[in-house]
Design a protein around this motif. Structure first.
Motif, mmCIF file in Angstrom:
data_model
loop_
_atom_site.group_PDB
_atom_site.id
_atom_site.type_symbol
_atom_site.label_atom_id
_atom_site.label_comp_id
_atom_site.label_asym_id
_atom_site.label_seq_id
_atom_site.Cartn_x
_atom_site.Cartn_y
_atom_site.Cartn_z
ATOM 1 N N VAL A 99 4.662 17.446 3.218
ATOM 2 C CA VAL A 99 3.266 17.021 3.341
ATOM 3 C C VAL A 99 2.356 18.210 3.056
ATOM 4 C CG1 VAL A 99 3.734 15.192 5.023
ATOM 5 C CG2 VAL A 99 3.300 17.518 5.819
ATOM 6 N N ASN A 100 1.098 17.909 2.854
ATOM 7 C CA ASN A 100 0.096 18.940 2.613
ATOM 8 C C ASN A 100 0.010 19.853 3.843
ATOM 9 O OD1 ASN A 100 -2.268 20.445 2.260
ATOM 10 N ND2 ASN A 100 -3.309 18.768 1.200
ATOM 11 N N PRO A 101 0.169 21.164 3.669
ATOM 12 C CA PRO A 101 0.121 22.065 4.836
ATOM 13 C C PRO A 101 -1.231 22.104 5.527
ATOM 14 C CG PRO A 101 0.118 23.313 2.781
ATOM 15 C CD PRO A 101 0.421 21.894 2.417
ATOM 16 N N GLU A 102 -2.265 21.551 4.909
ATOM 17 C CA GLU A 102 -3.580 21.505 5.538
ATOM 18 C C GLU A 102 -3.749 20.300 6.454
ATOM 19 O OE1 GLU A 102 -6.660 21.714 2.660
ATOM 20 O OE2 GLU A 102 -5.942 23.567 1.740
ATOM 21 N N ILE A 103 -2.706 19.472 6.580
ATOM 22 C CA ILE A 103 -2.804 18.232 7.339
ATOM 23 C C ILE A 103 -3.003 18.510 8.826
ATOM 24 C CG2 ILE A 103 -0.322 18.022 7.763
ATOM 25 C CD1 ILE A 103 -0.573 15.034 7.345
ATOM 26 N N ASN A 104 -3.805 17.687 9.485
ATOM 27 C CA ASN A 104 -4.024 17.771 10.923
ATOM 28 C C ASN A 104 -3.799 16.382 11.510
ATOM 29 O OD1 ASN A 104 -4.826 18.178 13.530
ATOM 30 N ND2 ASN A 104 -6.918 18.810 13.059
ATOM 31 N N LEU A 105 -2.740 16.221 12.295
ATOM 32 C CA LEU A 105 -2.409 14.921 12.863
ATOM 33 C C LEU A 105 -3.220 14.589 14.105
ATOM 34 C CD1 LEU A 105 1.477 14.895 12.387
ATOM 35 C CD2 LEU A 105 -0.334 14.191 10.826
ATOM 36 N N SER A 106 -4.193 15.439 14.417
ATOM 37 C CA SER A 106 -5.103 15.146 15.524
ATOM 38 C C SER A 106 -6.532 15.016 14.997
ATOM 39 C CB SER A 106 -5.028 16.260 16.581
ATOM 40 O OG SER A 106 -5.790 15.945 17.718
ATOM 41 N N TYR A 107 -6.649 14.398 13.818
ATOM 42 C CA TYR A 107 -7.932 14.375 13.113
ATOM 43 C C TYR A 107 -8.855 13.262 13.584
ATOM 44 C CZ TYR A 107 -6.456 10.189 10.617
ATOM 45 O OH TYR A 107 -6.057 8.921 10.311
ATOM 46 N N TYR A 108 -8.416 12.380 14.466
ATOM 47 C CA TYR A 108 -9.187 11.203 14.838
ATOM 48 C C TYR A 108 -10.541 11.607 15.436
ATOM 49 C CZ TYR A 108 -4.427 9.572 14.438
ATOM 50 O OH TYR A 108 -3.166 9.332 13.974
ATOM 51 N N PRO A 109 -11.610 10.886 15.089
ATOM 52 C CA PRO A 109 -12.960 11.306 15.507
ATOM 53 C C PRO A 109 -13.172 11.290 17.020
ATOM 54 C CG PRO A 109 -13.000 9.136 14.460
ATOM 55 C CD PRO A 109 -11.646 9.694 14.215
ATOM 56 N N TRP A 110 -12.357 10.543 17.764
ATOM 57 C CA TRP A 110 -12.536 10.482 19.213
ATOM 58 C C TRP A 110 -11.861 11.638 19.951
ATOM 59 C CZ3 TRP A 110 -7.643 10.023 21.195
ATOM 60 C CH2 TRP A 110 -6.684 9.382 20.414
ATOM 61 N N VAL A 111 -11.110 12.472 19.231
ATOM 62 C CA VAL A 111 -10.435 13.603 19.862
ATOM 63 C C VAL A 111 -11.437 14.741 20.065
ATOM 64 C CG1 VAL A 111 -8.581 15.305 19.695
ATOM 65 C CG2 VAL A 111 -8.238 12.972 18.820
ATOM 66 N N LEU A 112 -11.641 15.136 21.298
ATOM 67 C CA LEU A 112 -12.566 16.220 21.610
ATOM 68 C C LEU A 112 -11.889 17.576 21.420
ATOM 69 C CD1 LEU A 112 -14.102 14.743 24.892
ATOM 70 C CD2 LEU A 112 -15.128 14.767 22.607
#
Length: 405
Positions: A99-112
């Motif tokens: 996968v793209n090394p820039e990926i963030n699996l905590s990208y959801y907008p509700w995550v503070l």
């Protein structure tokens, strides 16, 4: 000395940084000095969706009350806020995902973002009794407040095998909402003693005798993970896929629990250090620390005590060095140490307890070569023995989730 400098910087991904450093004397006699530092940083890391910022400020004051007495005071504050980045798991339990090394699996907008507010304050006093004896005393406090938040991938319930700890073979994963707000950790330490220089039968000794006390407390509420679902329950929020990232798992409706004190830890130490100069080339170092450790752990759901420890350790140190030349020094040393065990929190592990203190032992030998007044080359070989602590996947081992060996 007088200091007056400013720094402005940037990075290739948009990180911005500005800092100021100012120091001066407040009186003509130059017995009262002050130094101020301040910085701000806009953080733009390699991983997308993990932006944040950091603010920092500090003040240091030193005052010579007399030719024999000096007082130093310092205070610093830092505030950091940044989105957390979860790690990647194996694909299908056996393969590294591509996968793209820039990926963030905590990208959801509700995550503070995770927020860390820290303060450190300290004062130190040095007083010379005479040319060979000096009294010293210090007091320090450190306080950190943390709001720990992340949406993280764990497991593969979409697959019939229901694999734990890995992605599904097609990249699907379960999403969990974790929040632990209002964590407070405090360290208070007081130390005092006397140091001196003596000569016995022509052999010079540089020694220090003192006592210190360290008090550490932790306060925490039950995290969203498991809260209101019962201990050890997972706060499942849906599924997503590392290759599409187009799902919209919803956040949990639960809130973190009330804040309780979960740790009371005290270390009282009596210490003695002695450096013996046999001649201009050979030195022996001897030390001993007597440590009394008292510890109590409290339940994160109720604040009631569930574990305690009271124990004393004798921790010796011994070493020797020899100067082969003005630039080259060889040395050998042996030491014992102790550090507190990890707390297995009730909202994370079934065997809620405090792990036994970790008793360490280290052997070391090496050489140091001074290339010049500003450069030092060193080589060391050492062996350290230390108990291991590790978590066990409780889905496969019902005998305990956190262990120490």
């Amino acid at each position: 000395k007088e200091v007056n400098s400013y720094t402005i910087g940037t990075g290739e991904r948009g990180t911005r940084y500005v800092a100021a450093d100012y120091g001066t004397f407040l009186n003509p006699e130059k017995t009262l000095g002050i130094r101020l530092n301040a910085a701000h940083e806009d953080i733009r890391p390699f991983v997308k969706g993990a932006e944040g910022y950091r603010d920092f400020a500090s003040i240091a004051v030193d005052a010579k009350l007399s030719n024999k007495t000096k007082v130093e005071f310092d205070f610093e504050y830092q505030n950091k806020s940044q989105k957390s980045i979860p790690g990647l798991m194996l694909l299908g339990g056996t393969t590294l995902p591509s996968v793209n090394p820039e990926i963030n699996l905590s990208y959801y907008p509700w995550v503070l973002p995770t927020e860390i507010h820290s303060k450190n304050i300290g004062v130190k006093l040095d007083h010379e009794l005479n040319d060979s004896l000096k009294l010293f005393a210090s007091a320090n406090r450190s306080e950190v407040k943390i709001n720990d938040r992340i949406a993280y991938p764990y497991g593969c319930s979409a697959d019939a095998s229901g694999a734990y700890g890995t992605f599904c073979s097609d990249g699907t994963y379960d999403v969990y909402d974790f929040r632990s707000d209002g964590e407070i950790r405090k360290n208070d330490q007081i130390q005092m003693g006397i140091s001196g220089k003596t000569s016995i039968s022509g052999i010079a000794n540089t020694w220090t005798l003192g006592i210190s006390e360290l008090k550490r407390t932790s306060n925490k509420g039950a995290s969203v993970y498991g809260l209101n679902l019962g201990p050890f329950a997972n706060n499942y929020n849906g599924q997503d896929n590392i290759y599409s990232l187009n799902a919209t798992p919803t956040p949990s409706n639960y809130t973190t629990g009330p804040i309780y004190k979960i740790l009371d830890h005290t270390q009282t130490s009596l210490f003695l250090y002695d450096q013996i100069n046999l001649d201009e080339k050979a030195k022996i170092f001897l030390a001993h620390r007597l440590v009394y450790m008292k510890q109590a752990a409290y339940d994160v759901y109720s604040g009631s005590q569930y574990d305690a420890l009271n124990k004393t350790w004798h921790l010796p140190q011994v070493g020797a060095s020899y100067n082969l030349s003005p630039q080259l020094t060889n040395y050998i040393s042996y030491s014992k140490g102790v550090e507190p065990g990890t707390i297995a929190l009730p909202d994370s592990f079934r065997n809620s307890s405090v792990m036994p203190p970790k008793h360490t032992e280290q052997y070391e030998m090496g050489s140091k070569y001074a290339l010049n007044s500003d450069s030092l080359f060193s080589l060391a070989i050492f062996q350290m023995k230390r108990p291991n602590e590790f978590a066990i996947d409780y889905h496969r081992d019902q005998d305990g989730y956190y262990r120490s060996t």
